[in-house]
Design a protein around this motif. Structure first.
Motif, PDB file in Angstrom:
ATOM      1  N   ASP A 196       0.698  -1.181  -0.094  1.00 29.74           N
ATOM      2  CA  ASP A 196      -0.064   0.045  -0.052  1.00 29.74           C
ATOM      3  C   ASP A 196       0.932   1.304  -0.046  1.00 29.74           C
ATOM      4  O   ASP A 196       1.904   1.330   0.787  1.00 29.74           O
ATOM      5  CB  ASP A 196      -0.898   0.007   1.159  1.00 29.74           C
ATOM      6  CG  ASP A 196      -2.183   0.890   1.099  1.00 29.74           C
ATOM      7  OD1 ASP A 196      -2.661   0.935   0.020  1.00 29.74           O
ATOM      8  OD2 ASP A 196      -2.471   1.501   2.111  1.00 29.74           O
TER       9      ASP A 196
ATOM     10  N   HIS B 103      -9.940   5.199  -0.167  1.00 34.09           N
ATOM     11  CA  HIS B 103      -9.108   5.239   1.016  1.00 34.09           C
ATOM     12  C   HIS B 103      -9.631   6.005   1.981  1.00 34.09           C
ATOM     13  O   HIS B 103     -10.324   6.780   1.904  1.00 34.09           O
ATOM     14  CB  HIS B 103      -7.642   5.830   0.679  1.00 34.09           C
ATOM     15  CG  HIS B 103      -6.827   5.092  -0.158  1.00 34.09           C
ATOM     16  ND1 HIS B 103      -5.622   4.655   0.087  1.00 34.09           N
ATOM     17  CD2 HIS B 103      -7.259   4.362  -1.310  1.00 34.09           C
ATOM     18  CE1 HIS B 103      -5.074   3.930  -0.607  1.00 34.09           C
ATOM     19  NE2 HIS B 103      -6.072   3.703  -1.804  1.00 34.09           N
TER      20      HIS B 103
ATOM     21  N   ASN C 207     -10.493   0.844   1.649  1.00 33.30           N
ATOM     22  CA  ASN C 207      -9.296   0.651   2.505  1.00 33.30           C
ATOM     23  C   ASN C 207      -9.915   0.989   4.129  1.00 33.30           C
ATOM     24  O   ASN C 207     -10.392   2.010   4.252  1.00 33.30           O
ATOM     25  CB  ASN C 207      -8.156   1.483   2.152  1.00 33.30           C
ATOM     26  CG  ASN C 207      -7.340   1.053   0.974  1.00 33.30           C
ATOM     27  OD1 ASN C 207      -7.857   0.205   0.141  1.00 33.30           O
ATOM     28  ND2 ASN C 207      -6.379   1.525   0.707  1.00 33.30           N
TER      29      ASN C 207
END
Ligand SMILES: [Zn+2]
Length: 275
Positions: A78, A196, A218
């Protein structure tokens, strides 16, 4: 089984659900997230941060665990920030890389992502990039649909993280997501979209985003707080001056907390039963 994000997210986009991508800090929460996925029959994506994890050692271990799993598991580096990070991830046996050049000007971001995508694809790996900027605080720069389309076409990435109002880490207030922008991005960008900063965004917001074109969500911060809360509750339930094997239960309780948060997000994302 090992799967890259292209396999996992192409199916998710076609069937309109989202897959949680879970922040991994150590072996305990990796196994907790894996158990949640197997019980929920959900595909899962494991997020590894460069610097936080020893990616060479941990990557190889994670790959072995993922290969034995009964559900599709991706292990992705990531926010790889340097060229070297991506190369190390290839050596460590990751299935995917997330190449974050979102702080760079558009053309430069595109050129660097394009180069790494060529390399990763040659290794059978998937690539995620980010356009716009998901900040650590409130200073996000929203993704522009016209730029996003050109970026994906030129770089060949398999998934694109978009900035629509979330931020990394903890929030002061529930953020306001740009759903109209998300709809426009979904209709313009040809690959699955990634959000995210899922922690603290609110279940209603996330559910809506997952139904409107977000295929990878995420989540990291909430896994950690879930683990810590689980341990705290357990510790408070113990009598004073206890003498037992209780200290060894610490690890189990941390895992239980993370597992519950992971399972909750599989339900929320709609990936439960999709393995
Ligand atoms: Zn992120």
């Amino acid at each position: 089984m090992l799967a890259n994000i292209k396999d996992i997210l192409t199916k998710a986009k076609a069937e309109n659900y989202c897959v949680p991508a879970l922040g991994i800090g150590n072996e305990i929460n990796f196994m907790a997230c894996l158990q949640a996925a197997e019980e929920k029959r959900s595909p899962v994506i494991m997020l590894f941060m460069y610097g936080k994890n020893d990616i060479m050692r941990f990557g190889k271990w994670a790959r072995e665990q993922a290969a034995q799993a009964s559900v599709p598991v991706s292990i992705i580096l990531d926010h790889g920030a340097e060229y070297e990070h991506a190369i190390w991830a290839i050596h460590a046996g990751f299935t995917d890389i997330m190449v974050d050049r979102s702080k760079l000007p558009f053309e430069e971001n595109m050129a660097q992502v394009k180069e790494l995508t060529k390399i990763a694809h040659a290794c059978g790996m998937g690539v995620e990039a980010e356009l716009g900027h998901v900040a650590m605080g409130d200073e996000s720069v929203f993704t522009r649909p016209d730029e996003a389309k050109r970026f994906v076409e030129e770089t060949g990435v398999d998934a694109l993280a978009v900035a629509i109002g979330t931020a990394h880490g903890a929030y002061k207030d529930t953020p306001k997501l740009q759903f109209e922008l998300l709809e426009e991005l979904r209709d313009t960008v040809p690959v699955p979209l990634v959000l995210h900063g899922g922690s603290g965004t609110g279940d209603e917001n996330l559910k809506k985003a997952c139904s409107m074109g977000i295929n990878k969500l995420n989540v990291a911060y909430e896994l950690y707080t879930g683990a810590i809360d689980s341990y705290k509750n357990y510790k408070e339930s113990l009598p004073e001056n206890f003498r037992s094997w209780a200290p060894y239960d610490l690890y189990e309780k941390l895992g239980e907390g993370a597992k519950a948060v992971a399972a909750h997000h599989m339900d929320l994302c709609g990936s439960t039963g999709k393995a």
